[in-house]
Design an enzyme around this catalytic site. Structure first.
Site, PDB file in Angstrom:
ATOM      1  N   GLU A 164      30.593   1.108  19.681  1.00 55.95           N
ATOM      2  CA  GLU A 164      29.508   0.643  20.072  1.00 55.95           C
ATOM      3  C   GLU A 164      29.226  -0.668  19.390  1.00 55.95           C
ATOM      4  OE1 GLU A 164      24.985   2.009  19.212  1.00 55.95           O
ATOM      5  OE2 GLU A 164      26.136   3.773  20.671  1.00 55.95           O
ATOM      6  N   GLU A 165      29.746  -0.729  18.241  1.00 51.76           N
ATOM      7  CA  GLU A 165      29.722  -2.033  17.462  1.00 51.76           C
ATOM      8  C   GLU A 165      30.474  -3.217  17.794  1.00 51.76           C
ATOM      9  OE1 GLU A 165      26.392  -0.251  16.140  1.00 51.76           O
ATOM     10  OE2 GLU A 165      26.733  -2.288  15.944  1.00 51.76           O
ATOM     11  N   ASP A 208      20.856  -4.274  20.242  1.00 51.85           N
ATOM     12  CA  ASP A 208      20.292  -3.509  18.960  1.00 51.85           C
ATOM     13  C   ASP A 208      20.437  -4.284  17.779  1.00 51.85           C
ATOM     14  OD1 ASP A 208      20.017  -1.368  20.694  1.00 51.85           O
ATOM     15  OD2 ASP A 208      21.966  -0.428  20.313  1.00 51.85           O
ATOM     16  N   LEU A 261      27.507   4.653  13.598  1.00 52.32           N
ATOM     17  CA  LEU A 261      26.133   5.190  12.727  1.00 52.32           C
ATOM     18  C   LEU A 261      25.282   5.396  13.803  1.00 52.32           C
ATOM     19  CD1 LEU A 261      25.836   6.176  10.014  1.00 52.32           C
ATOM     20  CD2 LEU A 261      24.598   3.828   9.596  1.00 52.32           C
ATOM     21  N   ASP A 262      24.946   6.443  14.597  1.00 47.39           N
ATOM     22  CA  ASP A 262      23.968   6.943  15.529  1.00 47.39           C
ATOM     23  C   ASP A 262      22.709   6.984  15.072  1.00 47.39           C
ATOM     24  OD1 ASP A 262      23.317   7.621  18.366  1.00 47.39           O
ATOM     25  OD2 ASP A 262      22.738   9.386  17.282  1.00 47.39           O
ATOM     26  N   ASP A 302      30.519   5.857  18.151  1.00 38.99           N
ATOM     27  CA  ASP A 302      29.175   5.387  17.793  1.00 38.99           C
ATOM     28  C   ASP A 302      29.234   5.530  16.281  1.00 38.99           C
ATOM     29  OD1 ASP A 302      25.785   6.029  18.518  1.00 38.99           O
ATOM     30  OD2 ASP A 302      26.806   4.614  16.950  1.00 38.99           O
ATOM     31  N   ASP A 349      25.600   0.060   9.951  1.00 38.23           N
ATOM     32  CA  ASP A 349      26.163   0.015  10.997  1.00 38.23           C
ATOM     33  C   ASP A 349      27.787  -0.649  10.820  1.00 38.23           C
ATOM     34  OD1 ASP A 349      23.282  -0.588  12.778  1.00 38.23           O
ATOM     35  OD2 ASP A 349      24.863   1.218  12.955  1.00 38.23           O
ATOM     36  N   GLU A 385      28.235   7.652  23.593  1.00 44.16           N
ATOM     37  CA  GLU A 385      27.178   8.861  23.252  1.00 44.16           C
ATOM     38  C   GLU A 385      26.966  10.021  24.314  1.00 44.16           C
ATOM     39  OE1 GLU A 385      24.174   5.578  23.338  1.00 44.16           O
ATOM     40  OE2 GLU A 385      23.607   6.037  21.185  1.00 44.16           O
TER      41      GLU A 385
HETATM   42  P1  P6P Z   1      14.504   4.646  21.033  1.00 38.06           P
HETATM   43  C1  P6P Z   1      19.761   5.317  18.581  1.00 38.06           C
HETATM   44  O1  P6P Z   1      19.567   3.782  18.466  1.00 38.06           O
HETATM   45  C2  P6P Z   1      20.025   5.397  19.621  1.00 38.06           C
HETATM   46  O2  P6P Z   1      21.258   5.004  20.250  1.00 38.06           O
HETATM   47  C3  P6P Z   1      20.001   7.191  19.990  1.00 38.06           C
HETATM   48  O3  P6P Z   1      20.610   7.786  18.793  1.00 38.06           O
HETATM   49  C4  P6P Z   1      18.510   7.666  19.976  1.00 38.06           C
HETATM   50  O4  P6P Z   1      18.504   8.845  21.018  1.00 38.06           O
HETATM   51  C5  P6P Z   1      18.068   6.424  21.053  1.00 38.06           C
HETATM   52  O5  P6P Z   1      18.924   5.323  20.684  1.00 38.06           O
HETATM   53  C6  P6P Z   1      16.521   6.188  20.364  1.00 38.06           C
HETATM   54  O6  P6P Z   1      16.199   5.183  21.291  1.00 38.06           O
HETATM   55  O7  P6P Z   1      14.382   3.723  22.460  1.00 38.06           O
HETATM   56  O8  P6P Z   1      13.830   6.028  21.355  1.00 38.06           O
HETATM   57  O9  P6P Z   1      14.382   4.078  19.842  1.00 38.06           O
END
Ligand code: P6P
Length: 313
Positions: free
Chosen positions: A93-94, A64, A115-116, A113, A70, A263
């Site tokens: 996650e980071e 990512d 900053l989700d 996580d 983040d 998550e």
């Molecule tokens: P996509 C954000 O990066 C995340 O980890 C979740 O918060 C979110 O549901 C998903 O990934 C979004 O992923 O592939 O739809 O961009």
């Protein structure tokens, strides 16, 4: 007599008296998380004005793109948690590897996580922080059923702190005028079923037959799609209004995208505690012993009736 709503601190102090596993040390960890997310929330509310936007230029362990925010959020949470003296290790996650307390002290392991949905920060869309707390064990990897607390913070029109310590789910809303989270959603119960679904339909060409058949059937009954790209925001909508969240494995990503530790386990714990259901590749994700801190899996969770129908395909 001033009408004083119950603060998160009041709630935790009451929990300490009425039922384990909440004790002074866990309260301290949760209040450290509260302090950090208030700062994160304050920066988010000013994100166009303070210098936090943009990308770092590098990628995390999941490939990512890491936003600058983040990094800031991760550093704030990790240093705050380890400075509490109550946390043995933080997995994030980071971070490629967990960070351990200097003297190896502390009774808790915290998975975060920070900053989700961080790709939403530049366009002022909803974001979250997710946390999951375990008692220190022989190994940093423990089953989701061993969580003693989990929660998330939703940075939306209001900032909400949603928490479970294993005895139901409660929601606290930040009152900016006093800087405290106040109990606003006591004992949240997810509706038995709902008509909303959250999935990235941009990947529909890769969906498995199970997902395709479920969606075809669900949509034929007038379902509505709501998807923000932030799991916290999408799952919170499902928790309050009912429905189903899906980030399934597909033909391109057989192990899904979402992270078991950061998550899936916290969200599955919360949804279960609210009377809902979660499934990963046909089984309860909370029963899975992770094989690494970076394990990803398929996840479908939400209202019991909706998830049972998904499982039936
Ligand atoms: P996509 C954000 O990066 C995340 O980890 C979740 O918060 C979110 O549901 C998903 O990934 C979004 O992923 O592939 O739809 O961009």
């Amino acid at each position: 007599m001033l009408n004083k709503s119950q603060t998160l601190t009041d709630f935790l102090l009451h929990e300490e008296i009425t039922s384990p596993p909440v004790n002074g040390s866990l309260t301290m960890v949760l209040l450290q998380i509260e302090n950090s997310v208030k700062i994160i929330g304050s920066h988010i509310k000013q994100s166009g004005l303070v210098d936090i936007l943009g990308k770092t230029g590098y990628k995390n362990a999941f490939n990512d793109e890491v936003q600058r925010f983040d990094d800031l959020s991760n550093t704030l949470l990790v240093t705050t948690l380890l400075s509490s003296g109550e946390v043995y290790a933080v997995a994030s996650e980071e971070l490629k590897e967990p960070i351990y307390s200097k003297n190896k002290g502390g009774d808790f392991i915290v998975c975060i996580d920070p900053l989700d949905g961080s790709s939403n920060v530049d366009c002022n869309a909803s974001l979250g922080t997710i946390f999951s707390i375990y008692k220190k064990g022989d190994n940093i990897l423990q089953k989701g059923n061993d969580q003693i607390a989990a929660g998330y913070v939703l940075y939306g029109p209001s900032i909400m702190f949603v928490l479970t310590t294993g005895k139901g789910v409660n929601g606290f809303t930040l009152d900016p005028s006093i800087g405290s989270f106040l109990l606003s959603h006591s004992n949240i119960i997810i509706p038995e079923k709902g008509s909303q679904y959250a999935i990235n339909e941009g990947y529909s060409s890769n969906f498995t037959n199970q997902t395709k058949k479920f969606l075809k059937s669900f949509k034929s009954n007038g379902a509505k799609l709501r998807y923000s790209g932030c799991m916290v925001s999408d799952v919170h909508r499902i928790l309050i209004q009912g429905g189903i969240f899906l980030y399934p494995a597909d033909n391109k990503n057989p192990n899904g995208k979402l992270r078991l530790l950061y998550e899936i386990n916290p969200m599955a714990f919360i949804i279960n505690q609210a009377g809902g259901l979660a499934v990963s590749d046909g089984i309860d994700p909370l029963t899975i012993l992770p094989n690494s801190v970076n394990q990803t899996m398929s996840i479908v969770l939400g209202s019991k009736d909706n998830v049972k129908i998904y499982k039936s395909f």
